[in-house]
Design a protein around this motif. Structure first.
Motif: not given
Length: 502
Positions: A363-373, A380-382
């Protein structure tokens, strides 16, 4: 390694750290410092001949300062001074720290205030060159001189106690000296006190803290700039005109460093920023990192005054040819400066963890949640955020001020303390966790930059940062253990190898 010439006046935290990191540092007093050392010894010799009472020379120590020593007792009293006070306890200090203290003591002997035999300084030089380091344990100094640590160091030089050789082997001091082809140091009047009664460990620890903190602050600037690119942060908080409205110490340096890292990158393009106002962990980078830089400079000044200053009591006044009692061994400012730097680094670490959490939030970045591919069955990095918060807890605990109280030593004569060495040791412990946090941010930011598709538009400086991160930690395509990669990157950060200073 080129010889580090010590003049008693200009040793820097960085030069000390570099020399102490070497197993066999080439270190020696320069000509004028040797002359001061010899001149101070002559003052002590004249004082002895005159029969005047000089603390620790022909009197007892502490509560026994009113007791006079006979001429026959003087040399033996030097050895007794070390034997009775070599009480360091606990885990051994790293050899790097003890070497740093030896170098500091050698440097401060060159001030000409200690009045010891020049042979003491020559023996320190020889031991450093041959990689012989006294085994000194971390507990025992309350910052009103490092008496027990200094005595432990001195006792090893006279062939008692323990020494560590250049290979890391620990053994009885007499055996290690013999294996190195050296006879134990012979002590004369005043020499035992010169080896024991000083603040060289406090100064060395503080200087190593400063040198390492400077490298860490450089690295966190680089990691934060990479996060700004991955987040597509607004650059307006770095505007010099906006910062000039409240010229807080250090913030201009922090903002300039970030601008330099970002210069020539895609984030400078009009419309690159995604938000009008970013979260505070991005928006207040100049203020928070600036506080770190300001605290660093205060701590540097305090540490360099200590590693170049005479903390001897009594002290020889060369210009007047006399010996005076004093309180130069007391280190309250060193304690306060180290604590302030630790607290400033804690503020930086809090922002770092907050930035990482924002980079993982869709919601802050518009990127996949937890920066998962995309498409990967991955969290991801959770899980890394649990590690980050555990490290942050270590940082915050280590950043707490040390306690001070009225000391009860020497039958009430020595009734004050500073705990400076503990403050500096806590700072070094803080940095061990802090450097790992910087590694975590760098890895997360690198993933964000690549998922954003802006890796090819980074500035040359940040492109190098990204490349160095990826040498230690490839992009996360599917779940794998990351601890070893974070640890390797943390070691690179400590060594200053993340990228060129900015």
């Amino acid at each position: 390694m080129e010889t580090l010439l010590l003049d008693g006046e200009s040793l820097t935290c960085r030069a000390l750290a570099a020399a102490a990191a070497t197993a066999r540092p080439a270190v020696g007093l320069d000509g004028p410092a040797r002359e001061r050392l010899a001149a101070a010894r002559a003052v002590v010799t004249r004082a002895l001949a005159s029969g005047e009472a000089v603390y620790g020379l022909n009197t007892g120590l502490g509560a026994r300062a009113t007791q006079r020593l006979s001429a026959e007792e003087l040399a033996a009293f030097s050895l007794q001074t070390l034997r009775g006070r070599a009480l360091s306890l606990g885990a051994p200090l790293p050899a790097e720290v003890v070497r740093a203290a030896m170098i500091v003591r050698l440097n401060t002997l060159g001030r000409g205030a200690a009045g010891c035999d020049p042979a003491v300084a020559a023996f320190l030089e020889t031991c450093l060159a041959r990689g012989l380091t006294p085994l000194v344990r971390e507990g025992g100094s309350i910052g009103a001189s490092d008496l027990l640590l200094g005595a432990t160091l001195g006792l090893a030089l006279v062939g008692e106690g323990e020494l560590v050789d250049s290979t890391g082997r620990v053994g009885p001091a007499a055996e290690v000296l013999r294996a190195a082809g050296l006879a134990p140091l012979a002590l004369g009047p005043r020499d035992g006190l010169a080896l024991a009664n000083h603040s060289s460990f406090s100064g060395a620890l503080a200087a190593l803290f400063v040198a390492r903190a400077e490298t860490a602050l450089t690295a966190v600037q680089q990691a934060a700039a990479l996060s700004m690119e991955g987040f597509r942060a607004n650059l307006s908080p770095l505007d010099p005109a906006a910062l000039a409205l409240r010229p807080q110490p250090g913030q201009a340096q922090a903002a300039e460093g970030l601008r330099r890292l970002l210069a020539g990158g895609g984030l400078e393009a009009p419309g690159a920023a995604r938000r009008l106002q970013d979260p505070l962990s991005f928006r207040t980078l100049p203020q928070t990192h600036g506080a770190g830089f300001a605290a660093l400079e205060t701590a540097r000044a305090a540490a360099e005054a200590e590693i170049n200053g005479a903390s001897d009591n009594p002290a020889v006044l060369l210009g007047e040819g006399r010996v005076v009692s004093n309180g130069a061994f007391q280190t309250p400012w060193l304690t306060l400066a180290a604590e302030t730097l630790s607290r400033a680094l804690a503020q930086v670490a809090v922002l770092l963890v907050a930035r990482c959490s924002k980079l993982l939030a869709e919601r802050f970045t518009g990127l996949p949640l937890f920066l998962a591919r995309p498409g990967a069955d991955s969290n991801g990095f959770a899980p890394v955020m649990k590690l980050a918060e555990a490290l942050l807890a270590e940082v915050l605990l280590a950043a707490q001020p040390v306690a001070i109280w009225p000391s009860v030593n020497a039958d009430g004569v020595e009734d004050a303390l500073t705990n400076a060495p503990l403050a500096a040791r806590q700072g070094l412990r803080l940095l061990a966790a802090f450097e790992r946090l910087v590694a975590i941010e760098a890895v997360i930011a690198a993933q964000a930059v690549e998922l954003r598709g802006c890796a090819t538009t980074l500035s040359p400086a940040l492109g190098e940062v990204l490349a160095r991160v990826r040498r230690h930690s490839p992009a996360l395509a599917e779940d794998r253990p990351l601890a070893a990669e974070i640890e390797a990157l943390s070691a690179a950060i400590r060594g200053g190898a993340l990228a060129a200073p900015a």
